[in-house]
Design a protein around this motif. Structure first.
Motif, PDB file in Angstrom:
ATOM      1  N   TRP A  99      -1.144 -11.204 -60.028  1.00 13.26           N
ATOM      2  CA  TRP A  99      -2.174 -12.319 -59.653  1.00 13.26           C
ATOM      3  C   TRP A  99      -1.582 -13.645 -59.865  1.00 13.26           C
ATOM      4  O   TRP A  99      -2.576 -14.856 -59.743  1.00 13.26           O
ATOM      5  N   VAL A 100      -0.172 -13.807 -60.046  1.00  6.53           N
ATOM      6  CA  VAL A 100       0.382 -15.018 -59.783  1.00  6.53           C
ATOM      7  C   VAL A 100       0.343 -15.367 -58.220  1.00  6.53           C
ATOM      8  O   VAL A 100       0.414 -16.396 -57.965  1.00  6.53           O
ATOM      9  N   ALA A 101       0.462 -14.222 -57.428  1.00  8.61           N
ATOM     10  CA  ALA A 101       0.785 -14.653 -55.968  1.00  8.61           C
ATOM     11  C   ALA A 101      -0.475 -14.070 -55.286  1.00  8.61           C
ATOM     12  O   ALA A 101      -0.696 -14.819 -53.965  1.00  8.61           O
ATOM     13  N   VAL A 102      -1.244 -13.154 -55.538  1.00  9.32           N
ATOM     14  CA  VAL A 102      -2.293 -12.945 -54.832  1.00  9.32           C
ATOM     15  C   VAL A 102      -3.344 -13.961 -54.509  1.00  9.32           C
ATOM     16  O   VAL A 102      -3.785 -13.867 -53.214  1.00  9.32           O
ATOM     17  N   PRO A 103      -3.721 -14.861 -55.479  1.00  8.54           N
ATOM     18  CA  PRO A 103      -4.678 -15.838 -54.918  1.00  8.54           C
ATOM     19  C   PRO A 103      -4.201 -16.836 -53.999  1.00  8.54           C
ATOM     20  O   PRO A 103      -4.901 -17.264 -52.771  1.00  8.54           O
ATOM     21  N   LEU A 105      -2.273 -15.834 -51.362  1.00  7.14           N
ATOM     22  CA  LEU A 105      -2.273 -14.949 -50.009  1.00  7.14           C
ATOM     23  C   LEU A 105      -3.854 -15.160 -49.629  1.00  7.14           C
ATOM     24  O   LEU A 105      -3.883 -15.276 -48.635  1.00  7.14           O
ATOM     25  N   LEU A 106      -4.426 -14.942 -50.515  1.00  8.91           N
ATOM     26  CA  LEU A 106      -6.078 -15.131 -50.132  1.00  8.91           C
ATOM     27  C   LEU A 106      -6.467 -16.453 -49.637  1.00  8.91           C
ATOM     28  O   LEU A 106      -7.148 -16.679 -48.515  1.00  8.91           O
ATOM     29  N   VAL A 107      -5.967 -17.551 -50.203  1.00  8.81           N
ATOM     30  CA  VAL A 107      -6.170 -18.891 -49.568  1.00  8.81           C
ATOM     31  C   VAL A 107      -5.531 -19.114 -48.307  1.00  8.81           C
ATOM     32  O   VAL A 107      -6.242 -19.666 -47.192  1.00  8.81           O
ATOM     33  N   GLN A 108      -4.271 -18.598 -48.137  1.00  9.38           N
ATOM     34  CA  GLN A 108      -3.668 -18.530 -46.809  1.00  9.38           C
ATOM     35  C   GLN A 108      -4.458 -17.968 -45.782  1.00  9.38           C
ATOM     36  O   GLN A 108      -4.527 -18.228 -44.691  1.00  9.38           O
ATOM     37  N   ALA A 109      -5.176 -16.854 -46.203  1.00  7.79           N
ATOM     38  CA  ALA A 109      -5.958 -16.015 -45.260  1.00  7.79           C
ATOM     39  C   ALA A 109      -7.254 -16.682 -44.734  1.00  7.79           C
ATOM     40  O   ALA A 109      -8.162 -16.292 -44.196  1.00  7.79           O
ATOM     41  N   GLY A 110      -7.688 -17.894 -45.617  1.00  8.58           N
ATOM     42  CA  GLY A 110      -8.841 -18.524 -45.237  1.00  8.58           C
ATOM     43  C   GLY A 110      -9.949 -18.455 -46.303  1.00  8.58           C
ATOM     44  O   GLY A 110     -10.975 -18.917 -45.928  1.00  8.58           O
ATOM     45  N   LEU A 111      -9.712 -17.883 -47.323  1.00 11.28           N
ATOM     46  CA  LEU A 111     -10.674 -17.671 -48.365  1.00 11.28           C
ATOM     47  C   LEU A 111     -10.406 -18.793 -49.612  1.00 11.28           C
ATOM     48  O   LEU A 111      -9.628 -18.827 -50.270  1.00 11.28           O
ATOM     49  N   ALA A 112     -11.467 -19.628 -49.699  1.00 12.52           N
ATOM     50  CA  ALA A 112     -11.334 -20.770 -50.550  1.00 12.52           C
ATOM     51  C   ALA A 112     -11.513 -20.184 -51.979  1.00 12.52           C
ATOM     52  O   ALA A 112     -11.793 -19.024 -52.314  1.00 12.52           O
ATOM     53  N   LYS A 113     -10.663 -21.010 -53.058  1.00  9.87           N
ATOM     54  CA  LYS A 113     -10.499 -20.372 -54.283  1.00  9.87           C
ATOM     55  C   LYS A 113     -11.844 -19.834 -54.723  1.00  9.87           C
ATOM     56  O   LYS A 113     -11.751 -19.201 -55.793  1.00  9.87           O
ATOM     57  N   ASN A 114     -12.752 -20.794 -54.873  1.00 17.06           N
ATOM     58  CA  ASN A 114     -13.994 -20.749 -55.510  1.00 17.06           C
ATOM     59  C   ASN A 114     -14.927 -19.485 -54.727  1.00 17.06           C
ATOM     60  O   ASN A 114     -15.732 -18.961 -55.382  1.00 17.06           O
ATOM     61  N   LEU A 177      -5.870  -7.530 -46.875  1.00 19.48           N
ATOM     62  CA  LEU A 177      -5.517  -8.092 -48.258  1.00 19.48           C
ATOM     63  C   LEU A 177      -6.613  -7.303 -49.328  1.00 19.48           C
ATOM     64  O   LEU A 177      -6.435  -6.549 -50.236  1.00 19.48           O
ATOM     65  N   GLY A 178      -7.967  -7.045 -48.700  1.00 18.99           N
ATOM     66  CA  GLY A 178      -8.885  -6.483 -49.245  1.00 18.99           C
ATOM     67  C   GLY A 178      -8.688  -4.933 -49.693  1.00 18.99           C
ATOM     68  O   GLY A 178      -9.086  -4.454 -50.573  1.00 18.99           O
ATOM     69  N   ALA A 179      -8.176  -4.382 -48.359  1.00 17.85           N
ATOM     70  CA  ALA A 179      -7.790  -3.043 -48.540  1.00 17.85           C
ATOM     71  C   ALA A 179      -6.744  -2.745 -49.585  1.00 17.85           C
ATOM     72  O   ALA A 179      -6.873  -1.717 -50.307  1.00 17.85           O
ATOM     73  N   GLY A 238       9.271 -16.942 -54.135  1.00 20.90           N
ATOM     74  CA  GLY A 238       8.049 -16.961 -53.794  1.00 20.90           C
ATOM     75  C   GLY A 238       7.404 -15.755 -53.928  1.00 20.90           C
ATOM     76  O   GLY A 238       7.544 -14.720 -54.751  1.00 20.90           O
ATOM     77  N   ALA A 239       6.230 -15.421 -53.115  1.00 23.33           N
ATOM     78  CA  ALA A 239       5.460 -14.380 -53.363  1.00 23.33           C
ATOM     79  C   ALA A 239       5.925 -13.046 -53.207  1.00 23.33           C
ATOM     80  O   ALA A 239       5.573 -12.139 -53.694  1.00 23.33           O
ATOM     81  N   GLN A 240       7.165 -12.842 -52.281  1.00 28.02           N
ATOM     82  CA  GLN A 240       7.592 -11.609 -51.846  1.00 28.02           C
ATOM     83  C   GLN A 240       8.608 -11.249 -53.071  1.00 28.02           C
ATOM     84  O   GLN A 240       8.403 -10.124 -53.465  1.00 28.02           O
ATOM     85  N   GLY A 241       9.040 -12.132 -53.707  1.00 31.04           N
ATOM     86  CA  GLY A 241       9.740 -11.905 -54.758  1.00 31.04           C
ATOM     87  C   GLY A 241       8.882 -11.143 -56.015  1.00 31.04           C
ATOM     88  O   GLY A 241       9.249 -10.320 -56.549  1.00 31.04           O
TER      89      GLY A 241
END
Length: 241
Positions: A99-103, A105-114, A177-179, A238-241
């Motif tokens: 959960w340091v990286a997943v949020p 990734l979701l923002v990059q995919a177009g889902l706003a934080k809120n 990401l959801g899957a 980064g997120a991959q690490g």
């Protein structure tokens, strides 16, 4: 026993998801300091529930102090319990590091934080259906299979997130990401139910409380380690690490 532990684990998972839903409006209303105050109030309420609502456990021996000390020593030397304690430490370290990286990734995919709850909450709720299969396999004597399969699922999820994280901004779609989140919570919830159940089965009868106490302590240390290590890894590789 596994069902009882599953209900506890499921409630933890559900509260985790719901907290992501209610935190943004709460933070807007009371601020970050207000969130910490609310957490403190809830902790005090939890103490009250333990003191006055939870029924007392029956006394099992005539020498409780001696029994506690010997029971703790047995727990700390038990190979099976040591494996489970390491297991829960790693499981929750992985969760917090994720959960340091997943949020991001979701923002990059177009889902706003809120709006992240729109990914988390369905994944958690749908994963509860997987617990029915866990109970069925346990009744047939396949708990070890469930245990190992759950670990494998979490491993595959990490590899999947690693691949998606390498696709750059906008590369990871919301559906993949959801899957992955759904599969993660299936494995996570199954381990949340089976590990403490195995702890109570492996522990000597007079030391079950000590065994679960050590187990829960390693769980909390896993949360801390995962958050700290995940942050350092994300900063360095980064997120991959």
């Amino acid at each position: 026993r596994t069902k009882a532990m599953a209900l506890v684990g499921a409630s933890i998972g559900l509260m985790f998801a719901l907290s992501l839903v209610v935190a943004p409006p709460l933070a807007a209303a009371v601020g970050l300091s207000g969130l910490f105050v609310m957490t403190g109030v809830l902790a005090i309420a939890g103490i009250g529930i333990v003191l006055w609502v939870v029924p007392p456990a029956p006394s099992l021996d005539a020498h409780p102090q001696a029994s506690r000390l010997s029971g703790l020593a047995q727990v700390l030397r038990h190979p099976g319990l040591l494996r489970l304690n390491v297991g829960v430490f790693v499981l929750h370290a992985v969760q917090l590091a994720m959960w340091v990286a997943v949020p991001a990734l979701l923002v990059q995919a177009g889902l706003a934080k809120n709006a992240h709850w729109q990914a988390y909450l369905p994944a958690v709720l749908l994963s509860f259906g997987f617990m029915g299969a866990v109970f069925a396999m346990e009744r047939r004597g396949h708990l070890r299979t469930v245990f190992l399969a759950s670990i494998g699922m979490i491993l595959l999820v990490q590899l999947g997130f690693g691949l998606l994280a390498g696709q750059g901004v906008g590369g990871a779609g919301l559906w993949p990401l959801g899957a992955l989140l759904f599969v993660f919570f299936c494995g996570f919830n199954a381990l949340e139910a089976t590990q403490p159940s195995l702890v109570t089965r492996l522990a000597p009868a007079h030391a079950r409380g000590a065994a679960l106490g050590v187990y829960n302590t390693l769980q909390s240390l896993g949360f801390f380690t995962g958050g700290a290590l995940g942050g350092w890894l994300a900063k360095s590789w980064g997120a991959q690490g």
